[in-house]
Design an enzyme around this catalytic site. Structure first.
Site, PDB file in Angstrom:
ATOM      1  CG  ASN A   9      48.070  36.654  35.142  1.00 46.22           C
ATOM      2  OD1 ASN A   9      49.420  36.597  35.170  1.00 46.22           O
ATOM      3  ND2 ASN A   9      47.424  36.185  34.204  1.00 46.22           N
ATOM      4  CD1 TRP A  10      51.035  42.074  38.242  1.00 49.67           C
ATOM      5  CD2 TRP A  10      53.194  41.672  38.907  1.00 49.67           C
ATOM      6  NE1 TRP A  10      51.113  42.577  39.472  1.00 49.67           N
ATOM      7  CE2 TRP A  10      52.469  42.563  39.982  1.00 49.67           C
ATOM      8  CE3 TRP A  10      54.654  41.686  39.079  1.00 49.67           C
ATOM      9  CZ2 TRP A  10      53.037  43.119  41.033  1.00 49.67           C
ATOM     10  CZ3 TRP A  10      55.445  42.051  40.133  1.00 49.67           C
ATOM     11  CH2 TRP A  10      54.565  42.732  41.177  1.00 49.67           C
ATOM     12  CE  LYS A  11      46.921  38.717  31.443  1.00 46.81           C
ATOM     13  NZ  LYS A  11      45.814  38.711  30.582  1.00 46.81           N
ATOM     14  CG  HIS A  95      45.879  32.643  31.397  1.00 46.94           C
ATOM     15  ND1 HIS A  95      45.896  33.397  30.002  1.00 46.94           N
ATOM     16  CD2 HIS A  95      45.349  33.659  32.445  1.00 46.94           C
ATOM     17  CE1 HIS A  95      45.225  34.651  30.411  1.00 46.94           C
ATOM     18  NE2 HIS A  95      45.168  34.649  31.824  1.00 46.94           N
ATOM     19  CD  GLU A  97      47.019  36.354  28.326  1.00 48.43           C
ATOM     20  OE1 GLU A  97      48.010  36.140  28.943  1.00 48.43           O
ATOM     21  OE2 GLU A  97      46.104  37.269  28.236  1.00 48.43           O
ATOM     22  CD  GLU A 167      41.267  34.684  33.571  1.00 48.25           C
ATOM     23  OE1 GLU A 167      41.431  35.656  34.094  1.00 48.25           O
ATOM     24  OE2 GLU A 167      42.223  34.069  32.950  1.00 48.25           O
ATOM     25  N   GLY A 173      41.585  41.311  28.732  1.00 47.23           N
ATOM     26  CA  GLY A 173      42.369  42.376  28.070  1.00 47.23           C
ATOM     27  C   GLY A 173      41.635  43.359  27.022  1.00 47.23           C
ATOM     28  CB  SER A 213      37.612  43.594  31.247  1.00 48.83           C
ATOM     29  OG  SER A 213      38.531  43.409  30.122  1.00 48.83           O
ATOM     30  N   GLY A 234      44.184  40.869  35.659  1.00 53.88           N
ATOM     31  CA  GLY A 234      45.385  41.015  34.652  1.00 53.88           C
ATOM     32  C   GLY A 234      45.684  42.526  34.723  1.00 53.88           C
ATOM     33  N   GLY A 235      45.484  43.329  33.699  1.00 49.98           N
ATOM     34  CA  GLY A 235      45.807  44.697  33.523  1.00 49.98           C
ATOM     35  C   GLY A 235      45.680  45.562  34.631  1.00 49.98           C
TER      36      GLY A 235
END
Ligand code: PGA
Length: 249
Positions: A9-11, A95, A97, A167, A173, A213, A234-235
């Site tokens: 997931n590149w956000k 999600h 966010e 999640e 993150g 994470s 993600g990251g």
């Protein structure tokens, strides 16, 4: 056998040029092990170009959100048929966010999941508790409610195509991953919830992802848990080398 699904997931990261460059270096010549599926979720703007860049590779595409209507006066929104047309196979829904910054409710999640299923996309329905909720021992009641309302009135036929992503919000993150045991406990709870509504056969086939994470060092210990079927990264998916290590855990 459930497949191992790994989604990056590149956000809100990467321009079209950066996305295509990543895809060329990452997907070209990459052999994904049998039983594993690799997916990238870029921003909307890069979907179409990435669909061309990933053609003839083993990597498929996921959108990060969707609107519940097929078309209409909804400025700024993107519908499920549009995502399909742009080359998507999956779409993230609810999600944390989106829930936190854009006020998405479980009811929105439900409408979006139904729209995705209707269009022929695979919805990845995200659930998870905040740190306050975990500390107040509300984890299971929060997850139960997110599932009950988010999956409300989805038929047994449709639910087979749905994916659930657990999640924990406190792990996203933050570098604080849930321990494999903490994650497995919730994954097992999610599968039991699905079994109560749809039966054990369907529940046994549902793919449940863990996210929060995930990195090359913890991917394997998470993936060896009985009810963890994949990862939402993600990251660590922004760098092709670290994402590749996760895929080959
Ligand atoms: P993270 O994000 O891997 O950077 O924690 C996961 C996610 O939000 O899907």
């Amino acid at each position: 056998m459930r497949r191992a699904l790994i989604i990056g997931n590149w956000k809100m990261h990467k321009t079209v040029a950066q996305a295509v460059e990543y895809a060329r270096g990452f997907a070209a010549g990459m052999t994904v092990m049998a039983g594993r599926e690799v997916v990238i979720a870029p921003p909307f703007t890069a979907l179409h170009a990435l669909s061309a860049a990933l053609k003839d590779t083993d990597v498929s595409l996921c959108a990060q959100d969707v609107h519940w209507e097929q078309e209409g006066a909804y400025t700024g929104e993107i519908s499920a048929p549009m995502l399909l047309d742009a080359g998507c196979r999956y779409v993230l829904i609810g999600h944390s966010e989106r829930r936190k910054w854009f006020g998405e409710s479980n009811e929105d999640v439900n409408r979006k999941a139904k729209a995705a299923l209707k269009a022929g996309l695979f919805p990845v329905v995200c659930v998870g508790e905040t740190l306050d909720e975990r500390e107040a021992e509300q984890t299971f009641s929060i997850i139960r409610r997110q599932l009950k309302e988010g999956l409300n009135n989805i038929s047994a036929d449709d639910i087979r195509r749905a994916i659930v992503a657990y999640e924990p919000v406190w792990a996203i993150g933050t570098g604080k991953t849930a321990t494999p045991g903490q994650a497995e406990e919730v994954h097992d709870f999610i599968r039991q919830f699905i079994a109560r509504i749809y039966g054990t056969d369907i529940a046994a086939g549902i793919c449940i992802l863990y996210g929060g994470s995930v990195n090359p060092d913890n991917a394997e210990s998470l993936m060896t848990q009985k009810d963890i079927d994949g990862l939402l990264v993600g990251g660590a998916s922004l760098d092709p080398e670290s994402f590749r290590k996760i895929i080959h855990y």
